[in-house]
Design a protein around this motif. Structure first.
Motif, PDB file in Angstrom:
ATOM      1  N   SER A  49      58.376  74.616  41.777  1.00 32.30           N
ATOM      2  CA  SER A  49      59.007  73.308  41.861  1.00 32.30           C
ATOM      3  C   SER A  49      58.696  72.699  43.224  1.00 32.30           C
ATOM      4  O   SER A  49      59.311  73.049  44.228  1.00 32.30           O
ATOM      5  CB  SER A  49      60.515  73.424  41.650  1.00 32.30           C
ATOM      6  N   ALA A  50      57.724  71.820  43.253  1.00 28.89           N
ATOM      7  CA  ALA A  50      57.287  71.171  44.478  1.00 28.89           C
ATOM      8  C   ALA A  50      56.476  69.947  44.096  1.00 28.89           C
ATOM      9  O   ALA A  50      56.268  69.662  42.918  1.00 28.89           O
ATOM     10  CB  ALA A  50      56.461  72.123  45.341  1.00 28.89           C
ATOM     11  N   SER A  51      56.004  69.232  45.106  1.00 32.56           N
ATOM     12  CA  SER A  51      55.161  68.072  44.860  1.00 32.56           C
ATOM     13  C   SER A  51      53.934  68.462  44.053  1.00 32.56           C
ATOM     14  O   SER A  51      53.343  69.517  44.270  1.00 32.56           O
ATOM     15  CB  SER A  51      54.743  67.442  46.187  1.00 32.56           C
ATOM     16  N   ASP A  52      53.543  67.607  43.126  1.00 28.79           N
ATOM     17  CA  ASP A  52      52.357  67.871  42.316  1.00 28.79           C
ATOM     18  C   ASP A  52      51.094  67.940  43.153  1.00 28.79           C
ATOM     19  O   ASP A  52      50.097  68.514  42.718  1.00 28.79           O
ATOM     20  CB  ASP A  52      52.194  66.791  41.238  1.00 28.79           C
ATOM     21  N   SER A  53      51.118  67.346  44.323  1.00 25.99           N
ATOM     22  CA  SER A  53      49.947  67.316  45.186  1.00 25.99           C
ATOM     23  C   SER A  53      49.879  68.498  46.146  1.00 25.99           C
ATOM     24  O   SER A  53      48.943  68.587  46.945  1.00 25.99           O
ATOM     25  CB  SER A  53      49.909  66.012  45.988  1.00 25.99           C
ATOM     26  N   TYR A  54      50.803  69.395  46.066  1.00 23.51           N
ATOM     27  CA  TYR A  54      50.908  70.535  46.965  1.00 23.51           C
ATOM     28  C   TYR A  54      50.152  71.717  46.364  1.00 23.51           C
ATOM     29  O   TYR A  54      50.584  72.288  45.372  1.00 23.51           O
ATOM     30  CB  TYR A  54      52.377  70.876  47.172  1.00 23.51           C
ATOM     31  N   PRO A  55      49.025  72.107  46.961  1.00 25.44           N
ATOM     32  CA  PRO A  55      48.221  73.181  46.363  1.00 25.44           C
ATOM     33  C   PRO A  55      48.968  74.493  46.160  1.00 25.44           C
ATOM     34  O   PRO A  55      48.727  75.197  45.174  1.00 25.44           O
ATOM     35  CB  PRO A  55      47.071  73.357  47.376  1.00 25.44           C
ATOM     36  N   ALA A  56      49.871  74.818  47.088  1.00 27.61           N
ATOM     37  CA  ALA A  56      50.596  76.080  47.000  1.00 27.61           C
ATOM     38  C   ALA A  56      51.556  76.118  45.827  1.00 27.61           C
ATOM     39  O   ALA A  56      52.068  77.185  45.492  1.00 27.61           O
ATOM     40  CB  ALA A  56      51.341  76.351  48.305  1.00 27.61           C
ATOM     41  N   ALA A  57      51.821  74.982  45.198  1.00 27.93           N
ATOM     42  CA  ALA A  57      52.683  74.949  44.026  1.00 27.93           C
ATOM     43  C   ALA A  57      51.963  75.439  42.774  1.00 27.93           C
ATOM     44  O   ALA A  57      52.608  75.664  41.753  1.00 27.93           O
ATOM     45  CB  ALA A  57      53.210  73.536  43.801  1.00 27.93           C
ATOM     46  N   TYR A  58      50.661  75.589  42.867  1.00 21.21           N
ATOM     47  CA  TYR A  58      49.846  76.014  41.733  1.00 21.21           C
ATOM     48  C   TYR A  58      49.452  77.473  41.882  1.00 21.21           C
ATOM     49  O   TYR A  58      49.071  77.912  42.977  1.00 21.21           O
ATOM     50  CB  TYR A  58      48.600  75.141  41.616  1.00 21.21           C
ATOM     51  N   TYR A  59      49.522  78.213  40.793  1.00 17.24           N
ATOM     52  CA  TYR A  59      49.248  79.636  40.836  1.00 17.24           C
ATOM     53  C   TYR A  59      47.945  80.015  40.151  1.00 17.24           C
ATOM     54  O   TYR A  59      47.160  80.804  40.681  1.00 17.24           O
ATOM     55  CB  TYR A  59      50.406  80.413  40.215  1.00 17.24           C
ATOM     56  N   PHE A  60      47.702  79.479  38.968  1.00 17.42           N
ATOM     57  CA  PHE A  60      46.498  79.805  38.217  1.00 17.42           C
ATOM     58  C   PHE A  60      45.419  78.767  38.488  1.00 17.42           C
ATOM     59  O   PHE A  60      45.662  77.565  38.411  1.00 17.42           O
ATOM     60  CB  PHE A  60      46.793  79.874  36.715  1.00 17.42           C
ATOM     61  N   TRP A  61      44.219  79.238  38.797  1.00 16.78           N
ATOM     62  CA  TRP A  61      43.090  78.381  39.135  1.00 16.78           C
ATOM     63  C   TRP A  61      41.847  78.791  38.373  1.00 16.78           C
ATOM     64  O   TRP A  61      41.658  79.957  38.038  1.00 16.78           O
ATOM     65  CB  TRP A  61      42.784  78.462  40.638  1.00 16.78           C
ATOM     66  N   GLY A  62      40.990  77.819  38.113  1.00 17.28           N
ATOM     67  CA  GLY A  62      39.690  78.109  37.561  1.00 17.28           C
ATOM     68  C   GLY A  62      38.683  78.347  38.667  1.00 17.28           C
ATOM     69  O   GLY A  62      38.970  78.124  39.847  1.00 17.28           O
ATOM     70  N   PRO A  63      37.472  78.780  38.321  1.00 16.09           N
ATOM     71  CA  PRO A  63      36.433  79.029  39.330  1.00 16.09           C
ATOM     72  C   PRO A  63      35.783  77.756  39.868  1.00 16.09           C
ATOM     73  O   PRO A  63      35.060  77.822  40.860  1.00 16.09           O
ATOM     74  CB  PRO A  63      35.412  79.880  38.575  1.00 16.09           C
ATOM     75  N   GLY A  64      36.020  76.636  39.227  1.00 15.61           N
ATOM     76  CA  GLY A  64      35.495  75.371  39.700  1.00 15.61           C
ATOM     77  C   GLY A  64      34.217  74.958  39.002  1.00 15.61           C
ATOM     78  O   GLY A  64      33.484  75.781  38.466  1.00 15.61           O
ATOM     79  N   THR A  65      33.950  73.662  39.011  1.00 17.02           N
ATOM     80  CA  THR A  65      32.715  73.106  38.486  1.00 17.02           C
ATOM     81  C   THR A  65      32.186  72.089  39.488  1.00 17.02           C
ATOM     82  O   THR A  65      32.939  71.288  40.034  1.00 17.02           O
ATOM     83  CB  THR A  65      32.933  72.462  37.097  1.00 17.02           C
ATOM     84  N   GLN A  66      30.886  72.143  39.744  1.00 11.31           N
ATOM     85  CA  GLN A  66      30.280  71.318  40.784  1.00 11.31           C
ATOM     86  C   GLN A  66      30.050  69.901  40.294  1.00 11.31           C
ATOM     87  O   GLN A  66      29.480  69.679  39.227  1.00 11.31           O
ATOM     88  CB  GLN A  66      28.949  71.923  41.237  1.00 11.31           C
ATOM     89  N   VAL A  67      30.477  68.943  41.092  1.00 10.34           N
ATOM     90  CA  VAL A  67      30.202  67.536  40.863  1.00 10.34           C
ATOM     91  C   VAL A  67      29.424  67.018  42.066  1.00 10.34           C
ATOM     92  O   VAL A  67      29.894  67.118  43.199  1.00 10.34           O
ATOM     93  CB  VAL A  67      31.490  66.714  40.676  1.00 10.34           C
ATOM     94  N   THR A  68      28.238  66.486  41.824  1.00 15.28           N
ATOM     95  CA  THR A  68      27.406  65.951  42.885  1.00 15.28           C
ATOM     96  C   THR A  68      27.072  64.505  42.574  1.00 15.28           C
ATOM     97  O   THR A  68      26.528  64.200  41.508  1.00 15.28           O
ATOM     98  CB  THR A  68      26.111  66.757  43.045  1.00 15.28           C
ATOM     99  N   VAL A  69      27.391  63.623  43.499  1.00 13.06           N
ATOM    100  CA  VAL A  69      27.156  62.197  43.328  1.00 13.06           C
ATOM    101  C   VAL A  69      26.132  61.753  44.355  1.00 13.06           C
ATOM    102  O   VAL A  69      26.366  61.856  45.557  1.00 13.06           O
ATOM    103  CB  VAL A  69      28.450  61.387  43.486  1.00 13.06           C
ATOM    104  N   SER A  70      25.007  61.269  43.891  1.00 15.44           N
ATOM    105  CA  SER A  70      23.947  60.816  44.777  1.00 15.44           C
ATOM    106  C   SER A  70      24.126  59.342  45.106  1.00 15.44           C
ATOM    107  O   SER A  70      24.654  58.564  44.301  1.00 15.44           O
ATOM    108  CB  SER A  70      22.575  61.052  44.150  1.00 15.44           C
ATOM    109  N   SER A  71      23.663  58.950  46.276  1.00 10.35           N
ATOM    110  CA  SER A  71      23.783  57.572  46.710  1.00 10.35           C
ATOM    111  C   SER A  71      22.671  56.715  46.144  1.00 10.35           C
ATOM    112  O   SER A  71      21.674  57.218  45.616  1.00 10.35           O
ATOM    113  CB  SER A  71      23.784  57.491  48.234  1.00 10.35           C
TER     114      SER A  71
END
Length: 123
Positions: free
Chosen positions: A101-123
């Motif tokens: 129970s904390a702010s939704d924007s607080y990373p420590a409020a989250y316990y389960f995470w995925g490994p991530g997916t790369q997003v690359t935006v070129s100029s």
């Protein structure tokens, strides 16, 4: 970490769009809020967006108006629609499940995470 799985990342030109997905392999999402975070090289992990069980949405100021988070509880899946992408959006994007129970924007409020997916935006 490793409890969730993201997909949909890739390379896109500035102004383009990507749609990220997140699932929980082998299990069903609970009623917890789900969130999206991102981390660029050399930067700290930062909040992007969150969505509650009832689809109440929260966004970081940097992405508000450009990104949209959604979820389907029956399918145990969440998405992050990213429009008008900018080079500064380049990062590894993570989905996460909130347990505290904390702010939704607080990373420590989250316990389960995925490994991530790369997003690359070129100029």
């Amino acid at each position: 970490q490793g409890q969730l799985l993201e997909s949909g990342g890739g390379l896109v030109q500035a102004g383009g769009s990507l749609r990220l997905s997140c699932v929980a392999p082998g299990r069903t999402f609970t009623t917890n809020t789900m969130g999206w975070f991102r981390q660029a090289p050399g930067k700290e992990r930062e909040f992007v967006a969150a969505i509650s069980w009832y689809s109440t949405e929260t966004y970081a100021d940097s992405v508000k108006g450009r990104f949209t988070v959604s979820r389907d509880n029956d399918k145990s899946m969440i998405w992050l629609q990213m429009n008008n992408l900018k080079p500064e959006d380049t990062a590894v994007y993570y989905c996460a499940e909130k347990l505290k129970s904390a702010s939704d924007s607080y990373p420590a409020a989250y316990y389960f995470w995925g490994p991530g997916t790369q997003v690359t935006v070129s100029s």
